[in-house]
Design an enzyme around this catalytic site. Structure first.
Site, mmCIF file in Angstrom:
data_model
loop_
_atom_site.group_PDB
_atom_site.id
_atom_site.type_symbol
_atom_site.label_atom_id
_atom_site.label_comp_id
_atom_site.label_asym_id
_atom_site.label_seq_id
_atom_site.Cartn_x
_atom_site.Cartn_y
_atom_site.Cartn_z
ATOM 1 C CG ASN A 193 -1.810 1.164 1.343
ATOM 2 O OD1 ASN A 193 -1.381 2.281 1.090
ATOM 3 N ND2 ASN A 193 -3.047 0.935 1.730
ATOM 4 C CG HIS B 200 0.962 6.409 4.672
ATOM 5 N ND1 HIS B 200 0.060 7.407 4.959
ATOM 6 C CD2 HIS B 200 0.432 5.262 5.179
ATOM 7 C CE1 HIS B 200 -0.957 6.899 5.636
ATOM 8 N NE2 HIS B 200 -0.755 5.600 5.774
ATOM 9 C CG HIS C 179 -8.224 4.213 1.182
ATOM 10 N ND1 HIS C 179 -8.392 4.035 2.526
ATOM 11 C CD2 HIS C 179 -9.445 4.561 0.706
ATOM 12 C CE1 HIS C 179 -9.650 4.271 2.855
ATOM 13 N NE2 HIS C 179 -10.312 4.607 1.761
ATOM 14 N NE ARG D 132 -9.251 8.582 4.368
ATOM 15 C CZ ARG D 132 -9.516 7.752 5.391
ATOM 16 N NH1 ARG D 132 -8.793 6.669 5.574
ATOM 17 N NH2 ARG D 132 -10.475 8.024 6.222
ATOM 18 N NE ARG E 148 -7.350 11.373 5.655
ATOM 19 C CZ ARG E 148 -7.776 10.767 6.772
ATOM 20 N NH1 ARG E 148 -6.981 9.920 7.392
ATOM 21 N NH2 ARG E 148 -8.956 11.006 7.264
ATOM 22 C CD GLU F 157 -6.960 -0.132 1.356
ATOM 23 O OE1 GLU F 157 -7.152 0.909 1.993
ATOM 24 O OE2 GLU F 157 -6.047 -0.912 1.616
ATOM 25 C CB THR G 40 -9.324 1.882 7.428
ATOM 26 O OG1 THR G 40 -8.872 2.475 6.229
ATOM 27 C CG2 THR G 40 -10.701 1.278 7.221
ATOM 28 C CD GLU H 54 -7.082 -6.047 3.125
ATOM 29 O OE1 GLU H 54 -7.264 -5.828 1.907
ATOM 30 O OE2 GLU H 54 -6.354 -5.346 3.849
ATOM 31 C CG HIS I 278 -5.387 -1.444 9.234
ATOM 32 N ND1 HIS I 278 -4.938 -0.811 10.351
ATOM 33 C CD2 HIS I 278 -5.910 -0.495 8.428
ATOM 34 C CE1 HIS I 278 -5.198 0.480 10.225
ATOM 35 N NE2 HIS I 278 -5.786 0.702 9.067
HETATM 36 N N1 PXP Z 1 -5.795 -2.966 4.216
HETATM 37 C C1 PXP Z 1 -6.745 -2.012 4.308
HETATM 38 C C2 PXP Z 1 -8.147 -2.372 3.951
HETATM 39 C C3 PXP Z 1 -6.428 -0.701 4.712
HETATM 40 O O1 PXP Z 1 -7.392 0.232 4.812
HETATM 41 C C4 PXP Z 1 -5.070 -0.395 4.978
HETATM 42 C C5 PXP Z 1 -4.694 1.016 5.330
HETATM 43 O O2 PXP Z 1 -4.984 1.854 4.262
HETATM 44 C C6 PXP Z 1 -4.115 -1.418 4.854
HETATM 45 C C7 PXP Z 1 -4.506 -2.700 4.503
HETATM 46 C C8 PXP Z 1 -2.667 -1.180 5.124
HETATM 47 O O3 PXP Z 1 -2.502 -0.843 6.464
HETATM 48 P P1 PXP Z 1 -1.086 -0.349 6.980
HETATM 49 O O4 PXP Z 1 -0.788 0.933 6.260
HETATM 50 O O5 PXP Z 1 -1.301 -0.166 8.444
HETATM 51 O O6 PXP Z 1 -0.103 -1.423 6.646
#
Ligand code: PXP
Length: 238
Positions: A7, A10, A43, A45, A49, A70, A101, A151, A190
């Site tokens: 992901n 960031h 994601h 959003r 952001r 996402e 999330t 998931e 997550h």
């Molecule tokens: N899976 C989902 C559905 C999420 O919303 C997120 C965060 O955007 C992640 C995985 C990844 O989480 P993390 O950034 O904490 O590894």
């Protein structure tokens, strides 16, 4: 072997913090591919952001591995997803003020609202996943909604310590087995990081893909720091 979906939200967070054009999620995606990522996740959003609409379309054009979007079940975002046609969509809950999330989607409670969105996405050949709590009720709802993937939310596991963490791990393991018996592809994610991943992998069966973001981007900042400083020093002393 369990697959890794990276992901890269960031990377965009860092860019948005300054309103610059760098660091580029497209460049980051290419580096993730080079590092062996099996898939990429972003994601989009509603508050934009981090990831922007243009990132989604640019990534769709540039990546050679599956792109997982996402998103909340919000009509504006659904229309964008149908235009961009990512390989996968993972439906997640979204609250404006949350830092990230919080908790899984209430697939059981929101069946009526989810059904048409899932149908439209699947008609376009997009594989749909639901980000849910590891509970039988939510897994049964996912089966009834006809999605191929769930998931499992690992945020609680990542936050807990000691016996409570072990209990949560057992709950996720049992949900994974239940989902597998029901014919679902089991993903999870997550809050997973370099410290809590080994115990997770030992305990949870039938995992197809783990989606991990924050810890990888945070680690990339540190492991890339020496090189970044060296390059700036070279400019100072040509
Ligand atoms: N899976 C989902 C559905 C999420 O919303 C997120 C965060 O955007 C992640 C995985 C990844 O989480 P993390 O950034 O904490 O590894």
């Amino acid at each position: 072997m369990c697959k890794l979906g990276v992901n890269i939200d960031h990377v965009a967070t860092l860019r948005q913090a300054r309103g610059t054009v760098y660091p580029s999620p497209v460049e980051a995606a290419a580096l993730c591919e080079q590092g062996g990522a099996d898939g990429l996740t972003i994601h989009l959003r509603e508050d934009r952001r981090h990831i922007q609409d243009a990132d989604l379309f640019a990534l769709k054009e540039s990546v050679h591995i599956p792109l997982n979007l996402e998103m909340a079940n919000a009509s504006e975002i659904v229309e964008i997803a149908l235009k961009a046609r990512p390989d996968e969509v993972c439906l997640v809950p979204e609250r404006r003020r949350e830092i990230t999330t919080e908790g899984g989607l209430d697939a059981a409670g929101q069946r009526t609202a989810l059904q048409p969105t899932i149908a439209r996405l699947m008609q376009e050949g997009i594989r749909v996943s639901l980000f849910i709590e590891p509970s039988d009720t939510q897994l049964e709802a996912a089966v009834q909604l006809g999605v191929p993937i769930v998931e499992l939310h690992t945020g609680k596991y990542s936050d807990l310590i000691g016996a409570a963490r072990e209990e949560e791990l057992a709950r996720i393991a049992s949900a994974a087995a239940f989902g597998r018996r029901a014919g679902l592809q089991i993903n999870a994610g997550h809050g997973l990081n370099y410290e809590n991943l080994p115990a997770f992998l030992n305990a949870v069966p039938w995992l197809d893909t783990l989606n991990i973001g924050h810890s990888i981007v945070a680690r990339a900042v540190l492991v890339g720091m020496v090189q970044a400083v060296r390059e700036m020093k070279e400019l100072l002393a040509p």
